[in-house]
Design a protein around this motif. Structure first.
Motif, PDB file in Angstrom:
ATOM      1  N   LEU A   1       0.836  -1.037  -0.003  1.00  0.00           N
ATOM      2  CA  LEU A   1      -0.201  -0.076  -0.013  1.00  0.00           C
ATOM      3  C   LEU A   1       0.781   1.261   0.059  1.00  0.00           C
ATOM      4  CD1 LEU A   1      -2.859   1.227   0.239  1.00  0.00           C
ATOM      5  CD2 LEU A   1      -2.440   1.212   2.814  1.00  0.00           C
ATOM      6  N   THR A   2       1.728   1.400   0.930  1.00  0.00           N
ATOM      7  CA  THR A   2       2.580   2.526   0.915  1.00  0.00           C
ATOM      8  C   THR A   2       3.328   2.843  -0.259  1.00  0.00           C
ATOM      9  OG1 THR A   2       3.124   2.012   3.297  1.00  0.00           O
ATOM     10  CG2 THR A   2       4.579   3.426   2.380  1.00  0.00           C
ATOM     11  N   VAL A   3       4.026   1.843  -1.035  1.00  0.00           N
ATOM     12  CA  VAL A   3       4.787   2.108  -2.211  1.00  0.00           C
ATOM     13  C   VAL A   3       3.835   2.246  -3.426  1.00  0.00           C
ATOM     14  CG1 VAL A   3       6.732   1.142  -3.748  1.00  0.00           C
ATOM     15  CG2 VAL A   3       6.711   0.649  -1.444  1.00  0.00           C
ATOM     16  N   ALA A   4       2.638   1.702  -3.301  1.00  0.00           N
ATOM     17  CA  ALA A   4       1.673   2.012  -4.291  1.00  0.00           C
ATOM     18  C   ALA A   4       1.268   3.338  -4.048  1.00  0.00           C
ATOM     19  CB  ALA A   4       0.475   0.913  -4.219  1.00  0.00           C
ATOM     20  N   LYS A   5       0.953   4.109  -2.982  1.00  0.00           N
ATOM     21  CA  LYS A   5       0.802   5.404  -2.593  1.00  0.00           C
ATOM     22  C   LYS A   5       1.803   6.330  -3.389  1.00  0.00           C
ATOM     23  CE  LYS A   5      -3.508   5.399  -0.642  1.00  0.00           C
ATOM     24  NZ  LYS A   5      -4.488   6.302  -0.970  1.00  0.00           N
ATOM     25  N   LEU A   6       3.156   5.975  -2.952  1.00  0.00           N
ATOM     26  CA  LEU A   6       4.136   6.758  -3.564  1.00  0.00           C
ATOM     27  C   LEU A   6       4.098   6.761  -5.094  1.00  0.00           C
ATOM     28  CD1 LEU A   6       6.717   5.520  -0.729  1.00  0.00           C
ATOM     29  CD2 LEU A   6       5.561   7.712  -0.990  1.00  0.00           C
ATOM     30  N   CYS A   7       3.764   5.558  -5.754  1.00  0.00           N
ATOM     31  CA  CYS A   7       3.708   5.480  -7.119  1.00  0.00           C
ATOM     32  C   CYS A   7       2.480   6.281  -7.761  1.00  0.00           C
ATOM     33  CB  CYS A   7       4.171   4.122  -7.613  1.00  0.00           C
ATOM     34  SG  CYS A   7       5.720   3.654  -7.025  1.00  0.00           S
ATOM     35  N   ASN A   8       1.783   6.668  -6.901  1.00  0.00           N
ATOM     36  CA  ASN A   8       0.500   7.374  -7.262  1.00  0.00           C
ATOM     37  C   ASN A   8      -0.671   6.222  -7.993  1.00  0.00           C
ATOM     38  OD1 ASN A   8      -1.374   9.652  -7.540  1.00  0.00           O
ATOM     39  ND2 ASN A   8      -0.776  10.024  -9.720  1.00  0.00           N
ATOM     40  N   VAL A   9      -0.512   4.897  -7.618  1.00  0.00           N
ATOM     41  CA  VAL A   9      -1.503   4.027  -8.022  1.00  0.00           C
ATOM     42  C   VAL A   9      -2.600   4.263  -7.146  1.00  0.00           C
ATOM     43  CG1 VAL A   9      -2.034   1.541  -8.117  1.00  0.00           C
ATOM     44  CG2 VAL A   9       0.108   2.510  -8.846  1.00  0.00           C
ATOM     45  N   TYR A  10      -4.030   4.105  -7.468  1.00  0.00           N
ATOM     46  CA  TYR A  10      -5.073   4.258  -7.044  1.00  0.00           C
ATOM     47  C   TYR A  10      -5.357   2.615  -6.012  1.00  0.00           C
ATOM     48  CZ  TYR A  10     -10.062   5.910  -6.048  1.00  0.00           C
ATOM     49  OH  TYR A  10     -11.031   6.190  -5.356  1.00  0.00           O
ATOM     50  N   CYS A  11      -5.481   3.211  -4.958  1.00  0.00           N
ATOM     51  CA  CYS A  11      -5.926   1.870  -4.096  1.00  0.00           C
ATOM     52  C   CYS A  11      -7.415   2.044  -3.621  1.00  0.00           C
ATOM     53  CB  CYS A  11      -4.874   1.759  -2.837  1.00  0.00           C
ATOM     54  SG  CYS A  11      -3.172   1.646  -3.307  1.00  0.00           S
TER      55      CYS A  11
ATOM     56  N   ASN B   1     -12.957  -1.407 -13.040  1.00  0.00           N
ATOM     57  CA  ASN B   1     -12.896  -0.453 -11.794  1.00  0.00           C
ATOM     58  C   ASN B   1     -14.036  -1.084 -10.711  1.00  0.00           C
ATOM     59  OD1 ASN B   1     -11.714   1.587 -13.149  1.00  0.00           O
ATOM     60  ND2 ASN B   1     -13.244   2.019 -14.514  1.00  0.00           N
ATOM     61  N   GLU B   2     -13.724  -0.459  -9.489  1.00  0.00           N
ATOM     62  CA  GLU B   2     -14.799  -0.885  -8.367  1.00  0.00           C
ATOM     63  C   GLU B   2     -15.735   0.223  -7.995  1.00  0.00           C
ATOM     64  OE1 GLU B   2     -12.712  -2.435  -5.041  1.00  0.00           O
ATOM     65  OE2 GLU B   2     -11.718  -4.018  -5.998  1.00  0.00           O
ATOM     66  N   ASP B   3     -16.829  -0.050  -7.430  1.00  0.00           N
ATOM     67  CA  ASP B   3     -17.827   0.739  -7.056  1.00  0.00           C
ATOM     68  C   ASP B   3     -18.094   1.890  -8.286  1.00  0.00           C
ATOM     69  OD1 ASP B   3     -18.237  -0.935  -4.762  1.00  0.00           O
ATOM     70  OD2 ASP B   3     -16.262   0.042  -3.994  1.00  0.00           O
ATOM     71  N   GLY B   4     -17.889   1.720  -9.567  1.00  0.00           N
ATOM     72  CA  GLY B   4     -18.292   2.872 -10.172  1.00  0.00           C
ATOM     73  C   GLY B   4     -17.260   3.531 -10.222  1.00  0.00           C
TER      74      GLY B   4
ATOM     75  N   LYS C   1      -6.010   5.356 -16.573  1.00  0.00           N
ATOM     76  CA  LYS C   1      -5.043   4.336 -16.716  1.00  0.00           C
ATOM     77  C   LYS C   1      -3.646   4.529 -16.319  1.00  0.00           C
ATOM     78  CE  LYS C   1      -3.176   0.680 -19.046  1.00  0.00           C
ATOM     79  NZ  LYS C   1      -3.694  -0.563 -18.976  1.00  0.00           N
ATOM     80  N   GLU C   2      -3.283   5.730 -16.093  1.00  0.00           N
ATOM     81  CA  GLU C   2      -1.912   6.210 -15.592  1.00  0.00           C
ATOM     82  C   GLU C   2      -1.782   5.807 -14.043  1.00  0.00           C
ATOM     83  OE1 GLU C   2      -3.865  10.153 -16.212  1.00  0.00           O
ATOM     84  OE2 GLU C   2      -3.797   8.038 -17.368  1.00  0.00           O
ATOM     85  N   ARG C   3      -3.029   5.824 -13.440  1.00  0.00           N
ATOM     86  CA  ARG C   3      -3.010   5.282 -12.033  1.00  0.00           C
ATOM     87  C   ARG C   3      -3.337   4.030 -11.629  1.00  0.00           C
ATOM     88  NH1 ARG C   3      -5.813   9.187  -7.855  1.00  0.00           N
ATOM     89  NH2 ARG C   3      -4.156   7.701  -6.722  1.00  0.00           N
TER      90      ARG C   3
ATOM     91  N   LEU D   1      -2.188  -0.125 -11.617  1.00  0.00           N
ATOM     92  CA  LEU D   1      -1.053  -0.913 -11.279  1.00  0.00           C
ATOM     93  C   LEU D   1      -0.298  -1.223 -12.676  1.00  0.00           C
ATOM     94  CD1 LEU D   1       0.818  -2.331  -9.422  1.00  0.00           C
ATOM     95  CD2 LEU D   1      -0.287  -4.294  -9.806  1.00  0.00           C
ATOM     96  N   LEU D   2      -1.292  -1.517 -13.580  1.00  0.00           N
ATOM     97  CA  LEU D   2      -0.546  -1.870 -15.057  1.00  0.00           C
ATOM     98  C   LEU D   2      -0.306  -0.691 -15.898  1.00  0.00           C
ATOM     99  CD1 LEU D   2      -3.056  -4.964 -15.911  1.00  0.00           C
ATOM    100  CD2 LEU D   2      -0.797  -5.021 -15.071  1.00  0.00           C
ATOM    101  N   GLY D   3      -0.664   0.456 -15.305  1.00  0.00           N
ATOM    102  CA  GLY D   3      -0.502   1.706 -15.976  1.00  0.00           C
ATOM    103  C   GLY D   3       0.809   2.198 -15.812  1.00  0.00           C
ATOM    104  N   VAL D   4       1.480   2.037 -14.552  1.00  0.00           N
ATOM    105  CA  VAL D   4       2.693   2.706 -14.432  1.00  0.00           C
ATOM    106  C   VAL D   4       3.753   1.759 -14.704  1.00  0.00           C
ATOM    107  CG1 VAL D   4       1.722   3.764 -11.956  1.00  0.00           C
ATOM    108  CG2 VAL D   4       2.788   1.367 -12.141  1.00  0.00           C
ATOM    109  N   ASN D   5       4.917   2.454 -14.856  1.00  0.00           N
ATOM    110  CA  ASN D   5       6.242   1.804 -15.473  1.00  0.00           C
ATOM    111  C   ASN D   5       6.390   0.454 -14.748  1.00  0.00           C
ATOM    112  OD1 ASN D   5       7.903   2.256 -13.662  1.00  0.00           O
ATOM    113  ND2 ASN D   5       7.851   4.512 -14.489  1.00  0.00           N
ATOM    114  N   HIS D   6       7.344  -0.187 -15.547  1.00  0.00           N
ATOM    115  CA  HIS D   6       7.795  -1.537 -14.945  1.00  0.00           C
ATOM    116  C   HIS D   6       8.577  -1.461 -13.723  1.00  0.00           C
ATOM    117  CE1 HIS D   6       6.619  -3.054 -19.062  1.00  0.00           C
ATOM    118  NE2 HIS D   6       6.155  -3.891 -18.486  1.00  0.00           N
ATOM    119  N   PHE D   7       9.308  -0.405 -13.444  1.00  0.00           N
ATOM    120  CA  PHE D   7      10.023  -0.393 -12.524  1.00  0.00           C
ATOM    121  C   PHE D   7       9.210   0.049 -11.151  1.00  0.00           C
ATOM    122  CE2 PHE D   7      12.163   2.806  -9.495  1.00  0.00           C
ATOM    123  CZ  PHE D   7      13.350   1.770  -9.028  1.00  0.00           C
TER     124      PHE D   7
END
Length: 479
Positions: A29-39, A110-113, A118-120, A122-128
């Motif tokens: 969760l922490t690193v996903a947030k730092l990478c701006n991935v929507y959780c 998507n969840e709950d509508g 895409k850029e937010r 997990l599959l939309g951020v870069n591989h690193f």
């Protein structure tokens, strides 16, 4: 009383296991947030949700709602506007672990509508970033393991064995044929901390190959007069975690107190190599002799009492114990004496605590992967356990009242979880990391269908393995 103790053990086990798993998920969760991935959600437990909470935050300039409308920075009364965060914190009915739900983790749904760009996902951020998110949970397990090992060494009293002192530890009770009995040495008045000066044994009612009875045999003759200066003496270069009878010094307590009859039947390696008594020296009179049900061993010794500071001379007898019974022959050993090397308490310095925690982490890390590599061998399968074995070890830690044991155990469990998740097996974080790494190198994406199918198969295999381990825990538990 036992029922309440079992309930307490179960509660502590569930809390500790959930903590270890949730710390793993918190890393994701922490690193996903730092990478701006929507959780969408961070959940403790599985099943029906009975509690949820959104952590509020002040509206940032330009922040928009789910319909794309810009949210005002201030309320009508002039106070800063606060809105719910995007991630809901949940507690669910079955608290065996937890999870974090990220946008695009499985596909582009998507969840709950909630519409997530895409850029937010997990599959939309870069591989690193994908690799960092996947490895973050494993890193948190490794960090937790090291911290628990460090706390053990830094704050808990440690126990060590002194092999260079004639001091001894005396067992108050011994297990004989599944029953607890008072040890002969304790009955004779010896106590932990006493210093052995001289010690020898006399064997009576032994029989030879012709069933002739022999008595009055002394072992070892030299220690009647020779001071015993240590419990055990290792040969240079010997493995400090394993002691064989050939490592005994003839001037040591270990040599003097060993069961000569038992020596003939101890296996020492995977080829079941057996010791045989020498025909020279202290063993010459015992070669080929066996114990009978009437055999006895009398221990003669002198020691310096820790309690009175006086030299005491005493003796006590031990009887024979049936260890193997067949249609052709019965084998007896002599009852255990209850004397072992001296164990003392000590505290680690700060430097020692860091060094020993690091050493334990490294040794256990290698040991876990060695065990995984041997999993499908007979010995490897015997030494592995499932969640029932983990519960039993946790309960043993609670019952022992040893904080050091408990910290070390859960550090080891956290390290196991991290090492297991690092494996490149479908359904595990190591597999997700491998997929992202291969896509980055090949510059080609694997199809969602392939990934989902592989993950589904992997999870089914892992669940079947978990069930098999539970069955094994009941049928053939770890010793």
């Amino acid at each position: 009383m036992e029922v309440w103790k079992t309930i307490l053990n179960i509660i502590i086990f569930i809390l500790c296991l959930s903590t270890v798993v949730c710390i793993h998920e918190a890393g994701h969760l922490t690193v996903a947030k730092l990478c701006n991935v929507y959780c969408y959600e961070f959940s403790i437990g599985f099943g029906p949700r009975f509690f949820k909470h959104y952590f509020k935050h002040k509206v940032k300039a330009g922040e928009k709602d789910k319909d794309g409308n810009e949210i005002p920075l201030f309320k009508a009364d002039g106070k800063p506007n606060k809105i719910n965060g995007e991630t809901v914190f949940s507690i669910r009915a079955f608290p065996l672990g937890g999870y974090v739900s990220m946008a695009g983790e499985d596909d582009d749904s998507n969840e709950d509508g909630i519409s997530v760009p895409k850029e937010r996902t997990l599959l939309g951020v870069n591989h690193f970033k994908q690799i960092c998110i996947m490895l973050a949970g494993i890193a948190m397990n490794f960090l937790l393991a090291f911290v628990l090992f460090l706390c053990d060494y830094a704050f808990c009293t440690q126990k060590a064995t002194d092999y260079s002192s004639p001091e001894i530890t005396v067992s108050e009770t011994l297990t004989v044929n599944s029953s607890n009995v008072i040890s002969p040495s304790y009955q004779a008045g010896l106590r932990s901390g006493d210093k052995i000066l001289t010690l020898y044994q006399q064997y009576d009612n032994l029989k030879d190959a012709n069933n002739n009875i022999k008595s009055g045999l002394i072992f070892p003759k030299s220690t009647k007069e020779t001071p015993l200066t240590s419990y055990l003496s290792l040969k240079p270069g010997s493995n400090s975690n394993r002691y064989s009878l050939d490592d005994y010094s003839t001037a040591s307590i270990a040599y003097a107190v060993q069961d000569v009859i038992n020596r003939q039947y101890i296996t020492v390696d995977s080829q079941n190599k057996e010791y045989t008594l020498s025909t020279t020296g202290d063993f010459s009179e015992f070669s080929g002799l066996l114990a009978t049900k009437d055999s006895t061993r009398t221990i003669y010794l002198s020691y310096l009492s820790k309690e009175t500071s006086k030299v005491v001379t005493t003796s006590f007898a031990t009887t024979s114990v049936l260890v193997n019974e067949s249609d052709t022959i019965s084998y007896y050993n002599m009852e255990k004496v209850g004397i072992s090397s001296y164990i003392y308490d000590y505290k680690c310095t700060g430097t020692e605590a860091w060094g020993r925690a690091g050493s334990d982490f490294g040794n256990l890390f290698v040991g876990i992967y060695t065990a995984i590599g041997q999993l499908f061998t007979p010995s490897g399968w015997q030494s592995v356990g499932g969640i029932v074995s983990v519960y039993k070890m946790s309960s043993a830690g609670v019952t022992s009242g040893s904080l050091a044991y408990f910290l070390r155990l859960w550090g080891y469990i956290s390290l196991n979880l991290g090492c297991f998740n690092l494996l490149p097996f479908p359904g595990l974080d190591g597999w997700q990391t491998l997929m992202a790494l291969m896509e980055s190198i090949s510059r080609k994406k694997f199809s969602s269908k392939f990934k989902n199918t592989a993950n589904t198969i992997g999870l089914i295999v892992l669940m079947v393995l978990a069930v098999l381990l539970i069955v094994k825990d009941f049928i053939n538990p770890i010793n």
